[in-house]
Motif scaffolding. Sequence first.
Motif, PDB file in Angstrom:
ATOM      1  N   LYS A   1       1.310  14.666 -11.446  1.00 10.03           N
ATOM      2  CA  LYS A   1       1.654  15.583 -10.368  1.00 10.03           C
ATOM      3  C   LYS A   1       2.252  14.862  -9.166  1.00 10.03           C
ATOM      4  N   ASP A   2       1.842  13.620  -8.939  1.00 12.86           N
ATOM      5  CA  ASP A   2       2.320  12.905  -7.758  1.00 12.86           C
ATOM      6  C   ASP A   2       3.523  12.015  -8.053  1.00 12.86           C
ATOM      7  N   ALA A   3       4.213  12.249  -9.194  1.00 12.30           N
ATOM      8  CA  ALA A   3       5.312  11.368  -9.589  1.00 12.30           C
ATOM      9  C   ALA A   3       6.442  11.398  -8.571  1.00 12.30           C
ATOM     10  N   LYS A   4       6.845  12.585  -8.128  1.00 12.67           N
ATOM     11  CA  LYS A   4       7.951  12.673  -7.166  1.00 12.67           C
ATOM     12  C   LYS A   4       7.568  12.062  -5.822  1.00 12.67           C
ATOM     13  N   ASP A   5       6.333  12.346  -5.394  1.00 15.33           N
ATOM     14  CA  ASP A   5       5.887  11.774  -4.130  1.00 15.33           C
ATOM     15  C   ASP A   5       5.848  10.247  -4.207  1.00 15.33           C
ATOM     16  N   ARG A   6       5.385   9.735  -5.336  1.00 16.10           N
ATOM     17  CA  ARG A   6       5.325   8.277  -5.509  1.00 16.10           C
ATOM     18  C   ARG A   6       6.728   7.674  -5.513  1.00 16.10           C
ATOM     19  N   LEU A   7       7.665   8.334  -6.199  1.00 20.97           N
ATOM     20  CA  LEU A   7       9.041   7.844  -6.227  1.00 20.97           C
ATOM     21  C   LEU A   7       9.652   7.862  -4.833  1.00 20.97           C
ATOM     22  N   LEU A   8       9.380   8.926  -4.068  1.00 19.41           N
ATOM     23  CA  LEU A   8       9.907   9.037  -2.714  1.00 19.41           C
ATOM     24  C   LEU A   8       9.418   7.901  -1.831  1.00 19.41           C
ATOM     25  N   ARG A   9       8.100   7.692  -1.847  1.00 19.00           N
ATOM     26  CA  ARG A   9       7.520   6.641  -1.004  1.00 19.00           C
ATOM     27  C   ARG A   9       7.996   5.251  -1.424  1.00 19.00           C
ATOM     28  N   THR A  10       8.080   5.062  -2.730  1.00 15.32           N
ATOM     29  CA  THR A  10       8.484   3.745  -3.234  1.00 15.32           C
ATOM     30  C   THR A  10       9.910   3.411  -2.815  1.00 15.32           C
ATOM     31  N   THR A  11      10.828   4.343  -3.006  1.00 13.83           N
ATOM     32  CA  THR A  11      12.220   4.076  -2.631  1.00 13.83           C
ATOM     33  C   THR A  11      12.361   3.866  -1.133  1.00 13.83           C
ATOM     34  N   LYS A  12      11.575   4.622  -0.334  1.00 19.34           N
ATOM     35  CA  LYS A  12      11.662   4.490   1.117  1.00 19.34           C
ATOM     36  C   LYS A  12      11.213   3.103   1.570  1.00 19.34           C
ATOM     37  N   VAL A  13      10.069   2.657   1.036  1.00 21.67           N
ATOM     38  CA  VAL A  13       9.565   1.337   1.414  1.00 21.67           C
ATOM     39  C   VAL A  13      10.474   0.239   0.882  1.00 21.67           C
ATOM     40  N   ALA A  14      11.008   0.416  -0.333  1.00 22.49           N
ATOM     41  CA  ALA A  14      11.908  -0.595  -0.896  1.00 22.49           C
ATOM     42  C   ALA A  14      13.145  -0.762  -0.021  1.00 22.49           C
ATOM     43  N   GLU A  15      13.686   0.341   0.469  1.00 20.91           N
ATOM     44  CA  GLU A  15      14.857   0.252   1.344  1.00 20.91           C
ATOM     45  C   GLU A  15      14.514  -0.438   2.653  1.00 20.91           C
ATOM     46  N   GLU A  16      13.339  -0.155   3.199  1.00 22.78           N
ATOM     47  CA  GLU A  16      12.933  -0.794   4.451  1.00 22.78           C
ATOM     48  C   GLU A  16      12.735  -2.302   4.268  1.00 22.78           C
ATOM     49  N   MET A  17      12.234  -2.698   3.086  1.00 26.97           N
ATOM     50  CA  MET A  17      11.992  -4.116   2.822  1.00 26.97           C
ATOM     51  C   MET A  17      13.223  -4.835   2.281  1.00 26.97           C
TER      52      MET A  17
ATOM     53  N   LEU B   1      -6.315   6.645  -7.123  1.00 23.08           N
ATOM     54  CA  LEU B   1      -6.621   7.720  -8.053  1.00 23.08           C
ATOM     55  C   LEU B   1      -7.209   8.931  -7.365  1.00 23.08           C
ATOM     56  N   ASN B   2      -8.123   8.707  -6.406  1.00 25.52           N
ATOM     57  CA  ASN B   2      -8.870   9.835  -5.869  1.00 25.52           C
ATOM     58  C   ASN B   2      -8.180  10.544  -4.715  1.00 25.52           C
ATOM     59  N   SER B   3      -6.902  10.244  -4.462  1.00 25.69           N
ATOM     60  CA  SER B   3      -6.169  10.967  -3.447  1.00 25.69           C
ATOM     61  C   SER B   3      -5.610  12.241  -4.029  1.00 25.69           C
ATOM     62  N   ALA B   4      -5.606  13.265  -3.240  1.00 27.08           N
ATOM     63  CA  ALA B   4      -5.083  14.542  -3.727  1.00 27.08           C
ATOM     64  C   ALA B   4      -3.586  14.484  -3.842  1.00 27.08           C
ATOM     65  N   PRO B   5      -3.015  15.218  -4.765  1.00 21.35           N
ATOM     66  CA  PRO B   5      -1.565  15.226  -4.893  1.00 21.35           C
ATOM     67  C   PRO B   5      -0.901  15.689  -3.626  1.00 21.35           C
ATOM     68  N   SER B   6       0.142  14.996  -3.265  1.00 20.14           N
ATOM     69  CA  SER B   6       0.835  15.321  -2.021  1.00 20.14           C
ATOM     70  C   SER B   6       1.580  16.623  -2.149  1.00 20.14           C
ATOM     71  N   SER B   7       1.662  17.335  -1.042  1.00 21.76           N
ATOM     72  CA  SER B   7       2.423  18.588  -1.041  1.00 21.76           C
ATOM     73  C   SER B   7       3.887  18.359  -0.784  1.00 21.76           C
TER      74      SER B   7
ATOM     75  N   ARG C   1       0.822  -1.204   0.000  1.00 23.04           N
ATOM     76  CA  ARG C   1       0.000   0.000   0.000  1.00 23.04           C
ATOM     77  C   ARG C   1       0.859   1.259   0.000  1.00 23.04           C
ATOM     78  N   TYR C   2       2.111   1.122   0.445  1.00 20.59           N
ATOM     79  CA  TYR C   2       3.010   2.282   0.404  1.00 20.59           C
ATOM     80  C   TYR C   2       3.596   2.489  -0.991  1.00 20.59           C
TER      81      TYR C   2
END
Length: 817
Positions: A236-252, A21-27, A15-16
Motif C-alpha cells: 500500500k505504501d509503494a507510491k509513497d515510498r517511491l515519492l520519498r525516495t526520489t525526493k531524497v535522492a535528488e536532494e543528495m 513496518l508499524n507505520s500506517a500507510p501514508s495518505s 531514514r527518508y
Amino acid sequence: MATRVGSPKLLKNLRYFIRPLNSAPSSIEVSPITFTEKPDPTVTKPSTTTNSSALNLDNAKELFSSVTTTKLLRSTVTLHMAAIEPMIDLGIWVMNSRMIELAVLREIIFGTVRHSFFEHFCAGESPEEACRTVLKLWNAGLRGMLDYGSEHAADNESCDRNLEGFLQTVASTKSLPQSSVSSVIAKITAICPFDLLKRRTHQFNLPLTYFTYSAAIMYNKEDNPIVFGTIQAYLKDAKDRLLRTTKVAEEMGVSLGVKLVRGAYMSSERQLAASLGFESPIHNTIQDTHDCYNDCASFMLEKISNGSGAVVLATHNIESGKLAAAKARDLGIGKENQKLQFAQLYGMAEVLSFGLRNAGFQVSKYMPFGPLEQVMPYLLRRAEENRGLLSTSTLDRQLMRKELERRLKAAILQGKLTWSKDQHRRRKTRVINRERSKPRYHSRTREIFRTPRFCVLCVLEIGQRASMLWKTVGCLWPLGCRSLSEELSNSPEGLAKSRSAFEFERDERRIRKWRKMIGAGGSDWKHYVRRKPHVVKRRIRKGIPDCLRGLVWQLISGSRDLLLMNPGVYEQLVIYETSASELDIIRDISRTFPSHVFFQQRHGPGQRSLYNVLKAYSVYDRDVGYVQGMGFVAGLLLLYMSEEDAFWLLVALLKGAVHSPMEGLYLVGLPLVQQYLFQFDHLMREHLPKLGEHFTQEMINPSMYASQWFITVFSYSFPFHLALRIWDVFLSEGVKIVFKVGLALLKYCHDNLIKLPFEKLIHALRNFPEDAMNPDTLLPMAYSIKVSKRLEELKHEYQKKNEKLADSSGKQKQQPP
C-alpha cells in the motif's frame, strides 16, 4: 566481518528512504504526470484512452520470427503443462515429500524436471551454459539479467559459496558482448545469514532496503545508476515510498535506479500483520495493485524524460506494458535511452517481450541458473507465486499455437510449390526446345530488345516519359545482373551520364559469353573447362561479371559439389550444435568490414549471417575452430551468396577441395602463414634484390606487413574492387596469386620504398598509394611474374629446415642434464 557502507551523515539521510513496518500507510498519493515539492493528495489516473498502438501483439509471425520451430513447440508444450493447476500442486507435493529422498525416484523426477520446466525457465546449470543462453537471447534482440540461482544462506560456509557464485557470474559476463547483459542479480538473502532474512516478505524489507540504498549512495555517482532497488507495487505504501525516495535522492545528488515489480501475493503477509495487530500492508484488491504499478511506472517515466533516474519495468501484464510503451513513446523515450528497460522472467510473457523488442525498447529476461538441486527452490517458489499467471495468461499459448499452425501450413505448401516448380521447369524446357527450332531471326529480334543499349536509347529519346520507361528497363534487364544496375543512380539521367551505350553493350556481350560458358545453373561448366581451359583462365583473369561472381566462385572452388553431397548439414551445425568460440566470434563481428553497409547494423542480417557461418565452421572443424581473420573471408563470401553457400565455400578453401588445403593458415601457431612468409621473403629478395637489402638494413621482415595478405587474401584492408579481382584468380589458380600481387605491389612502389626509414617504411607497406591499387595496372604486372616452380622449391627447403630443427631439438631433450 563488518563493512562500512556509508558515512554517519549519509546514514542519517537514509531514514527518508525507509518506512518502518508499524507505520500506517501514508495518505499522500503520487501523481503519474507531475511531481512537486508538496504533492497533491489527489490521485491522477492514467487516461483509459491512451494510445497503445506502440505495441503490436497480434502478428504471431513477426513476434516469433527469431524463435526456431523446435523451441516454439517445446515452449508451447511446457506452458500448457504449467497452466494445469493440479499438475503444479502435484509437482510441489512430490518435491516436498519423502519420495525425493529415494535415489531412483530422485533421478527420474530430476530428469523429467531438467528437460521440461528447468530448460524452459532457467538458463543452464553453469555460467558457461548461461552465457550461451544469453547469446541466443541476444541474437533474438533481447538481453539477459543473470541470476545465480541460490535463494538463501544457512551458515557462513554457504554465504561464502554463494558469494563466490555471484562473483563468478559477474566475471563470466566480461566475455559477453557489452549489450547482451543488462544486469547481474545479487540476492542479499543468499550472502547474509541473518535469521530475519528468511524470505523476501514485507517484514524483512527494512534491513534489505537499508543495505540497497546505502550501496546506491556509495556507487551511483554518475548519471547511469548501477545499483537498483526494488519497489513492490502490491504494498500500500509503494507510491509513497517511491515519492520519498526520489525526493531524497535528488536532494543528495544520487542517481536513483528503481526496479518496479508487482510482487508475490502471499497469504503469510496478511496473516503476520493480523497476528501482530497491524493493518495488512497489501492492497485489498488486484486492481489497486495494477493502479499502483501503472502510477509508479508513469511517475518514473516522467523522471527519465526530465533527465533523472532509471527504471526497470518488470511486468508480465499486457495492459501495463502497453500503457508504459505508449507513455514512453509520447515522452520521446526510445531505444537509445538506456535508462528505461522492460523485463520479464525467462520463459514467460514471450509475446510481451518480443512485442516490446519490435517496438524498439530495451527488453531483458530474468535468467536464473545453477545446478538443478540448487535452483529447485526457485522453481517451486515461482510455481507457487505465478500459478494464477500461468493458468490465466492464454495469449502466449494462443499465439504460439497459431504460429506453429502457420509454419506447418507453410511447410506443406512449400512441398506443393516445389512440386509445382518442377512441373514448371519441365514445361519451360519443352518451350525452350521449341524456340530453338524456330528461324534464327526471331531470337535475334528478341535479343535486340533485351539489350541495355536498346533501353538506353529509348530513355534518351523519350525524355519526359523516361521515368515510366525506367521501370520497363528494370524488367527487361537480364536476371541476376545486379552490379550493372547498382552502379547507376536511380534516375534515367544517371544512366545516360555514367556509362555509354557502347560500354553497356560490351558488358552485356561479356555476360552472355559467361552464361554460355556456365550453362543453366552451372550444368555446362565442367565440360567447358575441360575443352577450353585457357579461355576460362583468360576470362577469369579479366574479371568475373559481378552478377555471376557468386555462382562462378562456387563452381571453380568445388563448394557446389560439397553442398549437394551434404544436405541439411549446415542447418544442423547452426541450430543444434554449440561452439566454444561463440563468444570470440560475437566480439569480432563488429570489427569485420565495419564500413560496409551490409555489416554495419548491430545484430542486423549481415552480422547474424556472418555469426552463423563462422559458428558453423568452428563446430564443423573443431581443430581449427575460429581465428579472427576468418571473419573477413566469410564476410566477403556472404556478399555474393547465401549463408549455406558461403559456409561450404569456406570448407572447400580450408579443406582443399580443388587446391591445396589452407586450414594451416588458422591452426595454432599459424604454420602455413610461417611457410608463406618464408617463401615470400626469398621471392622478394630474388625479384627485388635492392629492396630486399634495404629491408635487411631497416630490419623489416614480411611478418610485419604481409601476414594479413595471406590470412585474409587481401580482403582486410585493400580496396574492394581490387580484392574481388584477386579472389577471382585466387579461387581459380590458388594461393600463388597472393605472392604475385604482393611482389607486384612492392615492384610498383620500389623507388619510393627504397628511400624510406623504418617508421615511414612500415606505414607505407600498410598503406599503399591509390594508383598502386588499380587492378587494371597491378594485376597484369602480377600475371607477368613467374613463381610456381620456385614456390615448390622453397616449400621443400622450408620443410627440410623444419625437420632439421625438430631433430636437433629432439636430440637436446634426449641428452641427460
